[in-house]
Motif scaffolding. Structure first.
Motif, PDB file in Angstrom:
ATOM      1  N   PHE A  23      -5.302  -1.998 -10.560  1.00  0.00           N
ATOM      2  CA  PHE A  23      -4.628  -0.887  -9.898  1.00  0.00           C
ATOM      3  C   PHE A  23      -5.214  -0.795  -8.496  1.00  0.00           C
ATOM      4  O   PHE A  23      -6.428  -0.820  -8.324  1.00  0.00           O
ATOM      5  CB  PHE A  23      -4.873   0.421 -10.656  1.00  0.00           C
ATOM      6  N   GLY A  24      -4.349  -0.717  -7.485  1.00  0.00           N
ATOM      7  CA  GLY A  24      -4.813  -0.645  -6.101  1.00  0.00           C
ATOM      8  C   GLY A  24      -4.493   0.693  -5.475  1.00  0.00           C
ATOM      9  O   GLY A  24      -3.478   1.318  -5.797  1.00  0.00           O
ATOM     10  N   VAL A  25      -5.357   1.132  -4.569  1.00  0.00           N
ATOM     11  CA  VAL A  25      -5.141   2.342  -3.789  1.00  0.00           C
ATOM     12  C   VAL A  25      -5.439   2.014  -2.334  1.00  0.00           C
ATOM     13  O   VAL A  25      -6.527   1.528  -2.017  1.00  0.00           O
ATOM     14  CB  VAL A  25      -6.053   3.508  -4.255  1.00  0.00           C
ATOM     15  N   VAL A  26      -4.478   2.264  -1.455  1.00  0.00           N
ATOM     16  CA  VAL A  26      -4.676   2.041  -0.025  1.00  0.00           C
ATOM     17  C   VAL A  26      -5.594   3.157   0.487  1.00  0.00           C
ATOM     18  O   VAL A  26      -5.277   4.332   0.350  1.00  0.00           O
ATOM     19  CB  VAL A  26      -3.332   2.068   0.739  1.00  0.00           C
ATOM     20  N   THR A  27      -6.742   2.782   1.029  1.00  0.00           N
ATOM     21  CA  THR A  27      -7.692   3.780   1.517  1.00  0.00           C
ATOM     22  C   THR A  27      -7.741   3.859   3.035  1.00  0.00           C
ATOM     23  O   THR A  27      -8.309   4.796   3.591  1.00  0.00           O
ATOM     24  CB  THR A  27      -9.115   3.513   0.981  1.00  0.00           C
ATOM     25  N   ARG A  28      -7.165   2.860   3.693  1.00  0.00           N
ATOM     26  CA  ARG A  28      -7.148   2.841   5.164  1.00  0.00           C
ATOM     27  C   ARG A  28      -5.999   1.965   5.630  1.00  0.00           C
ATOM     28  O   ARG A  28      -5.768   0.885   5.087  1.00  0.00           O
ATOM     29  CB  ARG A  28      -8.470   2.282   5.674  1.00  0.00           C
ATOM     30  N   GLY A  29      -5.272   2.426   6.614  1.00  0.00           N
ATOM     31  CA  GLY A  29      -4.183   1.637   7.172  1.00  0.00           C
ATOM     32  C   GLY A  29      -2.947   1.635   6.293  1.00  0.00           C
ATOM     33  O   GLY A  29      -2.719   2.546   5.492  1.00  0.00           O
ATOM     34  N   ARG A  30      -2.157   0.570   6.459  1.00  0.00           N
ATOM     35  CA  ARG A  30      -0.929   0.404   5.687  1.00  0.00           C
ATOM     36  C   ARG A  30      -0.885  -1.012   5.120  1.00  0.00           C
ATOM     37  O   ARG A  30      -1.401  -1.939   5.725  1.00  0.00           O
ATOM     38  CB  ARG A  30       0.295   0.623   6.582  1.00  0.00           C
ATOM     39  N   VAL A  31      -0.258  -1.142   3.960  1.00  0.00           N
ATOM     40  CA  VAL A  31      -0.121  -2.437   3.304  1.00  0.00           C
ATOM     41  C   VAL A  31       1.334  -2.600   2.884  1.00  0.00           C
ATOM     42  O   VAL A  31       1.912  -1.702   2.280  1.00  0.00           O
ATOM     43  CB  VAL A  31      -1.050  -2.531   2.065  1.00  0.00           C
ATOM     44  N   GLN A  32       1.901  -3.746   3.246  1.00  0.00           N
ATOM     45  CA  GLN A  32       3.277  -4.030   2.858  1.00  0.00           C
ATOM     46  C   GLN A  32       3.281  -5.011   1.700  1.00  0.00           C
ATOM     47  O   GLN A  32       2.552  -5.999   1.708  1.00  0.00           O
ATOM     48  CB  GLN A  32       4.064  -4.627   4.020  1.00  0.00           C
ATOM     49  N   LEU A  33       4.115  -4.726   0.702  1.00  0.00           N
ATOM     50  CA  LEU A  33       4.264  -5.624  -0.430  1.00  0.00           C
ATOM     51  C   LEU A  33       5.308  -6.677  -0.069  1.00  0.00           C
ATOM     52  O   LEU A  33       6.373  -6.345   0.446  1.00  0.00           O
ATOM     53  CB  LEU A  33       4.716  -4.844  -1.664  1.00  0.00           C
ATOM     54  N   GLU A  34       4.993  -7.937  -0.308  1.00  0.00           N
ATOM     55  CA  GLU A  34       5.944  -9.024  -0.058  1.00  0.00           C
ATOM     56  C   GLU A  34       6.492  -9.472  -1.403  1.00  0.00           C
ATOM     57  O   GLU A  34       5.732  -9.784  -2.316  1.00  0.00           O
ATOM     58  CB  GLU A  34       5.242 -10.185   0.636  1.00  0.00           C
ATOM     59  N   LEU A  35       7.804  -9.496  -1.538  1.00  0.00           N
ATOM     60  CA  LEU A  35       8.447  -9.819  -2.798  1.00  0.00           C
ATOM     61  C   LEU A  35       8.521 -11.311  -3.033  1.00  0.00           C
ATOM     62  O   LEU A  35       8.369 -12.108  -2.107  1.00  0.00           O
ATOM     63  CB  LEU A  35       9.841  -9.183  -2.818  1.00  0.00           C
ATOM     64  N   ARG A  36       8.762 -11.710  -4.271  1.00  0.00           N
ATOM     65  CA  ARG A  36       8.780 -13.131  -4.642  1.00  0.00           C
ATOM     66  C   ARG A  36       9.769 -13.962  -3.848  1.00  0.00           C
ATOM     67  O   ARG A  36       9.552 -15.129  -3.600  1.00  0.00           O
ATOM     68  CB  ARG A  36       9.078 -13.291  -6.133  1.00  0.00           C
ATOM     69  N   ASP A  37      10.879 -13.359  -3.438  1.00  0.00           N
ATOM     70  CA  ASP A  37      11.882 -14.102  -2.681  1.00  0.00           C
ATOM     71  C   ASP A  37      11.541 -14.171  -1.192  1.00  0.00           C
ATOM     72  O   ASP A  37      12.312 -14.681  -0.394  1.00  0.00           O
ATOM     73  CB  ASP A  37      13.276 -13.509  -2.871  1.00  0.00           C
ATOM     74  N   GLY A  38      10.362 -13.662  -0.817  1.00  0.00           N
ATOM     75  CA  GLY A  38       9.924 -13.698   0.573  1.00  0.00           C
ATOM     76  C   GLY A  38      10.382 -12.510   1.395  1.00  0.00           C
ATOM     77  O   GLY A  38       9.991 -12.362   2.545  1.00  0.00           O
ATOM     78  N   GLU A  39      11.204 -11.659   0.810  1.00  0.00           N
ATOM     79  CA  GLU A  39      11.681 -10.470   1.507  1.00  0.00           C
ATOM     80  C   GLU A  39      10.572  -9.429   1.605  1.00  0.00           C
ATOM     81  O   GLU A  39       9.754  -9.306   0.706  1.00  0.00           O
ATOM     82  CB  GLU A  39      12.880  -9.862   0.772  1.00  0.00           C
ATOM     83  N   PRO A  40      10.560  -8.663   2.699  1.00  0.00           N
ATOM     84  CA  PRO A  40       9.566  -7.599   2.808  1.00  0.00           C
ATOM     85  C   PRO A  40       9.886  -6.470   1.836  1.00  0.00           C
ATOM     86  O   PRO A  40      11.036  -6.112   1.636  1.00  0.00           O
ATOM     87  CB  PRO A  40       9.695  -7.130   4.259  1.00  0.00           C
ATOM     88  N   GLY A  41       8.851  -5.955   1.228  1.00  0.00           N
ATOM     89  CA  GLY A  41       8.991  -4.832   0.301  1.00  0.00           C
ATOM     90  C   GLY A  41       8.530  -3.557   0.965  1.00  0.00           C
ATOM     91  O   GLY A  41       8.412  -3.491   2.197  1.00  0.00           O
ATOM     92  N   PRO A  42       8.238  -2.536   0.187  1.00  0.00           N
ATOM     93  CA  PRO A  42       7.826  -1.259   0.749  1.00  0.00           C
ATOM     94  C   PRO A  42       6.478  -1.335   1.459  1.00  0.00           C
ATOM     95  O   PRO A  42       5.630  -2.163   1.124  1.00  0.00           O
ATOM     96  CB  PRO A  42       7.752  -0.335  -0.464  1.00  0.00           C
ATOM     97  N   VAL A  43       6.314  -0.461   2.434  1.00  0.00           N
ATOM     98  CA  VAL A  43       5.038  -0.323   3.133  1.00  0.00           C
ATOM     99  C   VAL A  43       4.345   0.900   2.535  1.00  0.00           C
ATOM    100  O   VAL A  43       4.924   1.984   2.482  1.00  0.00           O
ATOM    101  CB  VAL A  43       5.244  -0.129   4.652  1.00  0.00           C
ATOM    102  N   LEU A  44       3.126   0.692   2.074  1.00  0.00           N
ATOM    103  CA  LEU A  44       2.361   1.761   1.447  1.00  0.00           C
ATOM    104  C   LEU A  44       1.308   2.272   2.415  1.00  0.00           C
ATOM    105  O   LEU A  44       0.570   1.482   3.003  1.00  0.00           O
ATOM    106  CB  LEU A  44       1.697   1.255   0.172  1.00  0.00           C
ATOM    107  N   GLY A  45       1.213   3.571   2.559  1.00  0.00           N
ATOM    108  CA  GLY A  45       0.235   4.182   3.443  1.00  0.00           C
ATOM    109  C   GLY A  45      -0.987   4.664   2.686  1.00  0.00           C
ATOM    110  O   GLY A  45      -1.119   4.456   1.470  1.00  0.00           O
ATOM    111  N   ARG A  46      -1.849   5.326   3.421  1.00  0.00           N
ATOM    112  CA  ARG A  46      -3.106   5.820   2.864  1.00  0.00           C
ATOM    113  C   ARG A  46      -2.861   6.691   1.630  1.00  0.00           C
ATOM    114  O   ARG A  46      -1.939   7.491   1.592  1.00  0.00           O
ATOM    115  CB  ARG A  46      -3.840   6.633   3.922  1.00  0.00           C
ATOM    116  N   ASP A  47      -3.693   6.509   0.633  1.00  0.00           N
ATOM    117  CA  ASP A  47      -3.678   7.217  -0.644  1.00  0.00           C
ATOM    118  C   ASP A  47      -2.550   6.785  -1.579  1.00  0.00           C
ATOM    119  O   ASP A  47      -2.384   7.364  -2.646  1.00  0.00           O
ATOM    120  CB  ASP A  47      -3.641   8.734  -0.452  1.00  0.00           C
ATOM    121  N   ALA A  48      -1.777   5.776  -1.210  1.00  0.00           N
ATOM    122  CA  ALA A  48      -0.728   5.266  -2.108  1.00  0.00           C
ATOM    123  C   ALA A  48      -1.379   4.372  -3.160  1.00  0.00           C
ATOM    124  O   ALA A  48      -2.192   3.505  -2.845  1.00  0.00           O
ATOM    125  CB  ALA A  48       0.313   4.479  -1.334  1.00  0.00           C
TER     126      ALA A  48
END
Length: 97
Positions: A23-48
């Protein structure tokens, strides 16, 4: 528990064996999930918080310029670490849980 530090623009592959039941929690900055087909997924911000198991995510990417940090929690005794050569290699906590 460990911390993944992703420098600006860095990307780290999500390998099922390393992320199983994590289980991951973004503690600083933003993290974008990249999907299997190479498409960009959602961008998760702090505390997500997020699970990756069964989601179709193949990588985590930092879309920003500054280092993003993600705390990774795994079941006790199940810590898995990314290879040190990975450009977003984890910063370990020295065993802190």
């Amino acid at each position: 528990m460990w911390t993944l530090a992703l420098r600006g623009g860095a990307c780290v592959a999500v390998v099922a064996a390393q992320w199983y039941d994590a289980f991951g929690v973004v503690t600083r900055g933003r993290v974008q999930l990249e999907l299997r087909d190479g498409e960009p997924g959602p961008v998760l911000g702090r505390d997500a918080g997020f699970w990756l198991r069964g989601t179709g995510v193949r990588a985590l990417r930092n879309p920003g310029r500054r280092t993003a940090r993600v705390r990774i929690v795994t079941p006790q005794g199940q810590d898995r670490h990314l290879p040190a050569s990975t450009p977003g290699a984890p910063v370990t906590d020295g065993g802190a849980t």
